[in-house]
Design an enzyme around this catalytic site. Structure first.
Site, short mmCIF file in Angstrom:
data_model
loop_
_atom_site.label_atom_id
_atom_site.label_comp_id
_atom_site.label_asym_id
_atom_site.label_seq_id
_atom_site.Cartn_x
_atom_site.Cartn_y
_atom_site.Cartn_z
N ARG A 83 0.87 -1.18 0.00
CA ARG A 83 0.00 0.00 0.00
C ARG A 83 0.90 1.23 0.00
O ARG A 83 1.94 1.25 0.68
CB ARG A 83 -0.92 0.02 1.22
CG ARG A 83 -2.11 -0.93 1.14
CD ARG A 83 -3.13 -0.52 0.07
NE ARG A 83 -4.27 -1.41 0.01
CZ ARG A 83 -4.36 -2.48 -0.80
NH1 ARG A 83 -3.37 -2.80 -1.61
NH2 ARG A 83 -5.45 -3.22 -0.81
N GLU A 123 -3.23 7.66 -4.06
CA GLU A 123 -3.69 7.15 -5.36
C GLU A 123 -4.99 7.80 -5.79
O GLU A 123 -5.88 7.96 -4.94
CB GLU A 123 -3.93 5.63 -5.23
CG GLU A 123 -2.76 4.81 -5.66
CD GLU A 123 -2.92 3.34 -5.34
OE1 GLU A 123 -2.07 2.83 -4.60
OE2 GLU A 123 -3.87 2.71 -5.82
N HIS A 177 -1.24 0.22 -9.80
CA HIS A 177 -1.89 -0.73 -8.88
C HIS A 177 -2.47 -1.93 -9.64
O HIS A 177 -3.66 -2.22 -9.55
CB HIS A 177 -2.98 -0.02 -8.06
CG HIS A 177 -3.26 -0.68 -6.74
ND1 HIS A 177 -3.67 -0.01 -5.62
CD2 HIS A 177 -3.17 -2.00 -6.37
CE1 HIS A 177 -3.84 -0.86 -4.62
NE2 HIS A 177 -3.55 -2.07 -5.05
C1 GLV Z 1 -4.89 -5.16 -4.07
O1 GLV Z 1 -4.22 -4.22 -3.82
C2 GLV Z 1 -5.38 -6.05 -3.08
O2 GLV Z 1 -5.25 -5.71 -1.89
O3 GLV Z 1 -5.92 -7.11 -3.42
#
Ligand code: GLV
Ligand code: GLV
Length: 322
Positions: A241, A270, A288
Protein backbone atom coordinates in the site's frame (compact mmCIF):
# COMPACT_ATOMS: atom_id res chain seq x y z
CA UNK A 1 -33.31 -14.70 -1.54
CA UNK A 2 -30.84 -12.13 -0.35
CA UNK A 3 -29.95 -8.92 -2.18
CA UNK A 4 -26.28 -8.17 -2.81
CA UNK A 5 -24.88 -4.82 -3.93
CA UNK A 6 -21.67 -4.94 -5.99
CA UNK A 7 -20.02 -1.51 -6.06
CA UNK A 8 -18.29 -2.10 -9.40
CA UNK A 9 -18.29 -4.84 -12.00
CA UNK A 10 -15.81 -7.67 -11.23
CA UNK A 11 -15.16 -10.99 -13.05
CA UNK A 12 -18.43 -12.88 -13.62
CA UNK A 13 -17.44 -16.21 -12.07
CA UNK A 14 -18.02 -15.03 -8.50
CA UNK A 15 -21.23 -13.21 -9.36
CA UNK A 16 -22.46 -16.38 -11.03
CA UNK A 17 -21.79 -18.35 -7.82
CA UNK A 18 -23.88 -15.83 -5.92
CA UNK A 19 -26.77 -16.16 -8.40
CA UNK A 20 -26.51 -19.95 -8.32
CA UNK A 21 -26.82 -19.76 -4.54
CA UNK A 22 -30.17 -18.09 -5.15
CA UNK A 23 -29.21 -14.49 -4.43
CA UNK A 24 -30.05 -11.34 -6.33
CA UNK A 25 -26.93 -9.53 -7.51
CA UNK A 26 -27.16 -5.80 -8.19
CA UNK A 27 -24.05 -4.46 -9.91
CA UNK A 28 -23.49 -0.70 -9.82
CA UNK A 29 -24.27 0.69 -13.26
CA UNK A 30 -21.45 3.20 -13.08
CA UNK A 31 -18.35 1.38 -14.27
CA UNK A 32 -16.11 3.60 -12.18
CA UNK A 33 -15.33 4.23 -8.52
CA UNK A 34 -18.49 5.39 -6.73
CA UNK A 35 -18.12 8.77 -5.09
CA UNK A 36 -18.79 8.87 -1.37
CA UNK A 37 -22.25 10.32 -2.00
CA UNK A 38 -23.07 7.75 -4.65
CA UNK A 39 -22.10 4.89 -2.33
CA UNK A 40 -24.15 6.28 0.54
CA UNK A 41 -27.11 6.99 -1.76
CA UNK A 42 -27.05 3.47 -3.19
CA UNK A 43 -27.02 1.92 0.28
CA UNK A 44 -29.73 4.26 1.53
CA UNK A 45 -32.05 3.62 -1.41
CA UNK A 46 -32.28 -0.17 -0.98
CA UNK A 47 -31.95 -2.55 1.95
CA UNK A 48 -29.16 -4.89 0.95
CA UNK A 49 -28.11 -8.03 2.78
CA UNK A 50 -24.52 -7.94 1.58
CA UNK A 51 -22.12 -5.50 -0.07
CA UNK A 52 -19.28 -6.60 -2.33
CA UNK A 53 -16.89 -3.66 -2.10
CA UNK A 54 -13.53 -2.65 -3.53
CA UNK A 55 -10.40 -1.18 -1.98
CA UNK A 56 -11.55 2.19 -3.34
CA UNK A 57 -14.70 2.11 -1.17
CA UNK A 58 -14.27 3.42 2.35
CA UNK A 59 -16.33 1.30 4.74
CA UNK A 60 -16.64 2.99 8.14
CA UNK A 61 -19.14 3.77 10.90
CA UNK A 62 -21.07 6.15 8.64
CA UNK A 63 -21.66 3.37 6.09
CA UNK A 64 -22.59 0.85 8.79
CA UNK A 65 -25.18 3.26 10.13
CA UNK A 66 -26.74 3.90 6.74
CA UNK A 67 -26.89 0.19 5.88
CA UNK A 68 -28.07 -1.64 9.03
CA UNK A 69 -29.48 -4.57 7.04
CA UNK A 70 -26.05 -5.51 5.63
CA UNK A 71 -24.61 -8.68 7.15
CA UNK A 72 -21.28 -8.63 5.35
CA UNK A 73 -18.98 -6.15 3.64
CA UNK A 74 -16.91 -8.45 1.45
CA UNK A 75 -13.81 -6.75 0.12
CA UNK A 76 -12.62 -7.75 -3.35
CA UNK A 77 -8.97 -7.32 -2.28
CA UNK A 78 -6.31 -8.79 -0.04
CA UNK A 79 -5.64 -5.44 1.62
CA UNK A 80 -8.44 -4.14 3.83
CA UNK A 81 -7.21 -0.78 5.08
CA UNK A 82 -10.31 0.73 3.42
CA UNK A 83 -12.44 -0.99 6.07
CA UNK A 84 -12.59 0.36 9.59
CA UNK A 85 -12.59 -3.08 11.20
CA UNK A 86 -12.84 -1.82 14.83
CA UNK A 87 -16.08 0.00 13.85
CA UNK A 88 -17.68 -3.43 13.29
CA UNK A 89 -17.16 -4.41 16.91
CA UNK A 90 -20.37 -5.25 18.69
CA UNK A 91 -22.31 -5.24 15.41
CA UNK A 92 -23.65 -8.33 13.69
CA UNK A 93 -21.76 -7.69 10.51
CA UNK A 94 -18.73 -9.35 8.97
CA UNK A 95 -15.92 -7.90 6.93
CA UNK A 96 -13.80 -10.17 4.74
CA UNK A 97 -10.89 -10.00 2.30
CA UNK A 98 -9.60 -12.32 -0.44
CA UNK A 99 -6.13 -13.57 0.53
CA UNK A 100 -4.32 -16.34 -1.27
CA UNK A 101 -5.33 -16.41 -4.90
CA UNK A 102 -3.46 -13.28 -5.92
CA UNK A 103 -0.21 -14.03 -4.08
CA UNK A 104 1.66 -15.37 -7.09
CA UNK A 105 0.53 -12.56 -9.37
CA UNK A 106 1.58 -9.91 -6.86
CA UNK A 107 4.93 -11.59 -6.13
CA UNK A 108 5.66 -11.88 -9.87
CA UNK A 109 4.82 -8.21 -10.22
CA UNK A 110 7.16 -7.28 -7.38
CA UNK A 111 9.91 -9.25 -9.10
CA UNK A 112 9.02 -7.56 -12.41
CA UNK A 113 9.47 -4.16 -10.79
CA UNK A 114 12.79 -5.20 -9.21
CA UNK A 115 14.10 -6.45 -12.55
CA UNK A 116 12.75 -3.52 -14.54
CA UNK A 117 14.53 -1.11 -12.21
CA UNK A 118 17.72 -3.22 -12.12
CA UNK A 119 17.92 -3.55 -15.90
CA UNK A 120 16.57 -0.02 -16.54
CA UNK A 121 14.09 -1.50 -19.00
CA UNK A 122 11.62 1.39 -19.05
CA UNK A 123 14.36 3.98 -19.47
CA UNK A 124 15.86 1.87 -22.26
CA UNK A 125 12.51 1.53 -24.03
CA UNK A 126 12.03 5.31 -23.89
CA UNK A 127 15.59 5.82 -25.16
CA UNK A 128 14.80 3.84 -28.31
CA UNK A 129 11.42 5.48 -28.87
CA UNK A 130 13.10 8.87 -28.56
CA UNK A 131 15.33 7.92 -31.52
CA UNK A 132 18.49 8.00 -29.41
CA UNK A 133 19.76 4.54 -30.30
CA UNK A 134 22.60 5.16 -32.74
CA UNK A 135 25.02 2.31 -32.00
CA UNK A 136 25.88 -0.44 -29.56
CA UNK A 137 28.05 1.14 -26.90
CA UNK A 138 30.19 -0.35 -24.13
CA UNK A 139 28.63 1.69 -21.35
CA UNK A 140 25.11 2.31 -22.63
CA UNK A 141 22.40 2.06 -19.92
CA UNK A 142 24.40 -0.05 -17.50
CA UNK A 143 22.17 -1.93 -15.06
CA UNK A 144 22.47 -4.40 -12.24
CA UNK A 145 22.11 -8.14 -11.74
CA UNK A 146 20.18 -9.77 -8.93
CA UNK A 147 22.06 -13.05 -8.71
CA UNK A 148 23.98 -13.40 -5.47
CA UNK A 149 22.45 -10.22 -4.07
CA UNK A 150 20.42 -9.97 -0.88
CA UNK A 151 16.66 -9.49 -0.98
CA UNK A 152 15.13 -7.97 2.13
CA UNK A 153 11.46 -8.82 2.50
CA UNK A 154 9.42 -6.74 4.89
CA UNK A 155 6.34 -8.82 5.71
CA UNK A 156 6.76 -12.54 5.07
CA UNK A 157 3.10 -13.47 4.56
CA UNK A 158 1.76 -15.34 1.56
CA UNK A 159 2.96 -12.78 -0.98
CA UNK A 160 6.31 -12.16 0.70
CA UNK A 161 6.93 -15.92 0.93
CA UNK A 162 6.23 -16.39 -2.79
CA UNK A 163 8.54 -13.48 -3.60
CA UNK A 164 11.23 -15.12 -1.45
CA UNK A 165 10.84 -18.38 -3.37
CA UNK A 166 11.04 -16.69 -6.78
CA UNK A 167 14.12 -14.73 -5.71
CA UNK A 168 15.91 -17.76 -4.28
CA UNK A 169 15.02 -20.38 -6.87
CA UNK A 170 14.96 -18.19 -9.93
CA UNK A 171 17.71 -15.70 -9.22
CA UNK A 172 19.97 -17.25 -6.60
CA UNK A 173 19.37 -14.41 -4.21
CA UNK A 174 19.97 -14.59 -0.48
CA UNK A 175 16.76 -13.72 1.38
CA UNK A 176 16.40 -11.97 4.71
CA UNK A 177 13.15 -10.73 6.27
CA UNK A 178 11.58 -8.78 9.02
CA UNK A 179 8.04 -9.16 10.30
CA UNK A 180 6.05 -8.82 13.50
CA UNK A 181 5.75 -12.60 13.61
CA UNK A 182 8.50 -15.10 12.86
CA UNK A 183 7.97 -17.67 10.15
CA UNK A 184 10.01 -20.53 11.60
CA UNK A 185 8.90 -22.98 8.92
CA UNK A 186 10.14 -20.72 6.11
CA UNK A 187 13.38 -19.99 7.96
CA UNK A 188 14.08 -23.68 8.26
CA UNK A 189 12.85 -24.96 4.90
CA UNK A 190 14.21 -22.13 2.78
CA UNK A 191 17.16 -20.86 4.82
CA UNK A 192 15.72 -17.37 5.12
CA UNK A 193 17.18 -15.21 7.86
CA UNK A 194 15.07 -13.24 10.30
CA UNK A 195 16.07 -9.70 11.21
CA UNK A 196 14.35 -8.61 14.42
CA UNK A 197 15.51 -5.04 13.84
CA UNK A 198 14.40 -3.41 10.60
CA UNK A 199 17.45 -1.16 10.49
CA UNK A 200 19.88 -4.06 10.07
CA UNK A 201 17.81 -5.44 7.19
CA UNK A 202 17.84 -2.03 5.51
CA UNK A 203 21.59 -1.83 5.85
CA UNK A 204 22.17 -5.31 4.42
CA UNK A 205 19.66 -5.67 1.57
CA UNK A 206 20.43 -4.87 -2.06
CA UNK A 207 16.75 -5.02 -2.90
CA UNK A 208 13.88 -4.39 -0.48
CA UNK A 209 10.33 -5.49 -1.17
CA UNK A 210 7.38 -4.39 0.97
CA UNK A 211 4.61 -6.90 1.71
CA UNK A 212 2.97 -5.57 4.87
CA UNK A 213 -0.67 -4.59 5.34
CA UNK A 214 -1.32 -0.88 5.88
CA UNK A 215 -2.20 -0.03 9.48
CA UNK A 216 -1.12 2.40 12.16
CA UNK A 217 2.17 0.61 12.73
CA UNK A 218 3.13 0.39 9.04
CA UNK A 219 2.07 3.86 7.87
CA UNK A 220 5.30 5.61 6.79
CA UNK A 221 7.29 2.56 7.90
CA UNK A 222 9.71 3.65 5.19
CA UNK A 223 10.16 7.20 6.43
CA UNK A 224 12.99 9.55 5.54
CA UNK A 225 15.30 8.13 8.18
CA UNK A 226 14.78 4.52 7.12
CA UNK A 227 15.00 5.35 3.42
CA UNK A 228 18.37 6.91 4.19
CA UNK A 229 19.52 3.69 5.85
CA UNK A 230 19.27 1.78 2.57
CA UNK A 231 22.44 0.95 0.66
CA UNK A 232 23.45 3.48 -1.99
CA UNK A 233 22.90 0.89 -4.75
CA UNK A 234 19.68 -0.56 -3.32
CA UNK A 235 16.35 -1.01 -5.10
CA UNK A 236 13.05 -0.45 -3.27
CA UNK A 237 9.87 -2.21 -4.44
CA UNK A 238 6.34 -1.55 -3.19
CA UNK A 239 3.33 -3.65 -4.17
CA UNK A 240 1.62 -3.37 -0.77
CA UNK A 241 0.00 0.00 0.00
CA UNK A 242 1.31 3.45 -0.91
CA UNK A 243 1.27 5.05 2.56
CA UNK A 244 3.79 2.46 3.81
CA UNK A 245 6.36 4.78 2.17
CA UNK A 246 6.71 8.51 2.82
CA UNK A 247 6.46 9.24 -0.89
CA UNK A 248 7.68 12.85 -0.70
CA UNK A 249 10.79 11.65 1.17
CA UNK A 250 11.32 8.93 -1.46
CA UNK A 251 11.21 11.54 -4.24
CA UNK A 252 14.05 13.41 -2.50
CA UNK A 253 16.07 10.21 -2.02
CA UNK A 254 15.64 9.26 -5.69
CA UNK A 255 16.32 12.79 -6.91
CA UNK A 256 19.58 12.86 -4.96
CA UNK A 257 20.44 9.34 -6.19
CA UNK A 258 20.83 8.02 -2.64
CA UNK A 259 19.58 4.60 -3.87
CA UNK A 260 19.70 2.94 -7.30
CA UNK A 261 15.98 3.14 -7.90
CA UNK A 262 12.45 2.19 -6.95
CA UNK A 263 9.57 0.24 -8.46
CA UNK A 264 6.13 1.28 -7.27
CA UNK A 265 2.70 -0.21 -7.96
CA UNK A 266 0.96 1.72 -5.18
CA UNK A 267 1.02 5.37 -4.12
CA UNK A 268 0.38 7.40 -1.03
CA UNK A 269 -2.55 9.35 -2.51
CA UNK A 270 -3.69 7.15 -5.36
CA UNK A 271 -4.23 7.93 -8.18
CA UNK A 272 -2.20 11.10 -7.52
CA UNK A 273 1.59 10.99 -7.41
CA UNK A 274 3.90 12.95 -5.13
CA UNK A 275 5.22 16.06 -6.91
CA UNK A 276 8.33 15.24 -8.92
CA UNK A 277 7.93 11.45 -8.84
CA UNK A 278 6.91 11.03 -12.48
CA UNK A 279 9.83 13.17 -13.69
CA UNK A 280 12.46 10.78 -12.32
CA UNK A 281 14.30 8.23 -14.49
CA UNK A 282 15.20 5.95 -11.59
CA UNK A 283 11.66 4.95 -10.70
CA UNK A 284 9.28 2.58 -12.48
CA UNK A 285 5.57 3.19 -11.94
CA UNK A 286 2.61 0.86 -12.52
CA UNK A 287 -1.04 1.72 -11.71
CA UNK A 288 -1.89 -0.73 -8.88
CA UNK A 289 -2.01 -3.75 -11.20
CA UNK A 290 0.03 -6.32 -9.27
CA UNK A 291 -2.96 -8.69 -9.00
CA UNK A 292 -4.26 -7.86 -12.50
CA UNK A 293 -4.18 -11.33 -14.08
CA UNK A 294 -7.22 -13.41 -14.98
CA UNK A 295 -6.00 -16.21 -12.69
CA UNK A 296 -5.73 -13.90 -9.67
CA UNK A 297 -8.84 -11.84 -10.28
CA UNK A 298 -11.01 -14.91 -10.98
CA UNK A 299 -9.78 -16.48 -7.76
CA UNK A 300 -10.53 -13.26 -5.87
CA UNK A 301 -14.01 -13.24 -7.43
CA UNK A 302 -14.61 -16.81 -6.29
CA UNK A 303 -13.29 -16.06 -2.79
CA UNK A 304 -15.38 -12.93 -2.32
CA UNK A 305 -18.49 -14.90 -3.37
CA UNK A 306 -17.74 -17.76 -0.96
CA UNK A 307 -17.42 -15.27 1.89
CA UNK A 308 -20.80 -13.73 1.06
CA UNK A 309 -22.51 -17.09 0.61
CA UNK A 310 -21.21 -18.24 4.01
CA UNK A 311 -22.27 -15.07 5.82
CA UNK A 312 -25.75 -15.12 4.24
CA UNK A 313 -26.27 -18.71 5.36
CA UNK A 314 -25.44 -17.80 8.93
CA UNK A 315 -21.87 -19.11 8.95
CA UNK A 316 -18.61 -17.38 9.71
CA UNK A 317 -17.05 -16.57 6.32
CA UNK A 318 -13.67 -18.23 5.56
CA UNK A 319 -11.84 -14.90 5.44
CA UNK A 320 -13.59 -13.09 8.30
CA UNK A 321 -11.54 -10.13 9.55
CA UNK A 322 -13.44 -9.57 12.77
C1 GLV B 1 -4.89 -5.16 -4.07
O1 GLV B 1 -4.22 -4.22 -3.82
C2 GLV B 1 -5.38 -6.05 -3.08
O2 GLV B 1 -5.25 -5.71 -1.89
O3 GLV B 1 -5.92 -7.11 -3.42
C1 GLV C 1 -1.06 -11.17 3.15
O1 GLV C 1 -2.23 -11.47 3.32
C2 GLV C 1 -0.25 -11.84 2.18
O2 GLV C 1 -0.85 -12.61 1.40
O3 GLV C 1 0.99 -11.65 2.18
Amino acid sequence: MAKIFVTRRIPENGLELLRQAGHEVVVSEKNDVLTRDELLEALKATSYDAVLCLLTDKINAEVLEIAPSVKIFANYAVGFDNIDVPALKGKEVFATNTPGGSSNSVAEHAMTLALTVAKRAVEADQFIRDGKYVSWAPFLLMGKELQGKTLGIIGLGRIGSRMAEIAQKGFGMKVIYSDIVRNGAMEESAGIHFHPVLETLLQEADCISLHVPLNNTTRHLMNKERLNQMKPEAILVNTSRGPVIDEAALVEILKNKKIFGAGLDVFENEPQLAPGLAELDNVVLTPHIASATHAARDDMSRAVAMNIIAALSGQTPPNALS
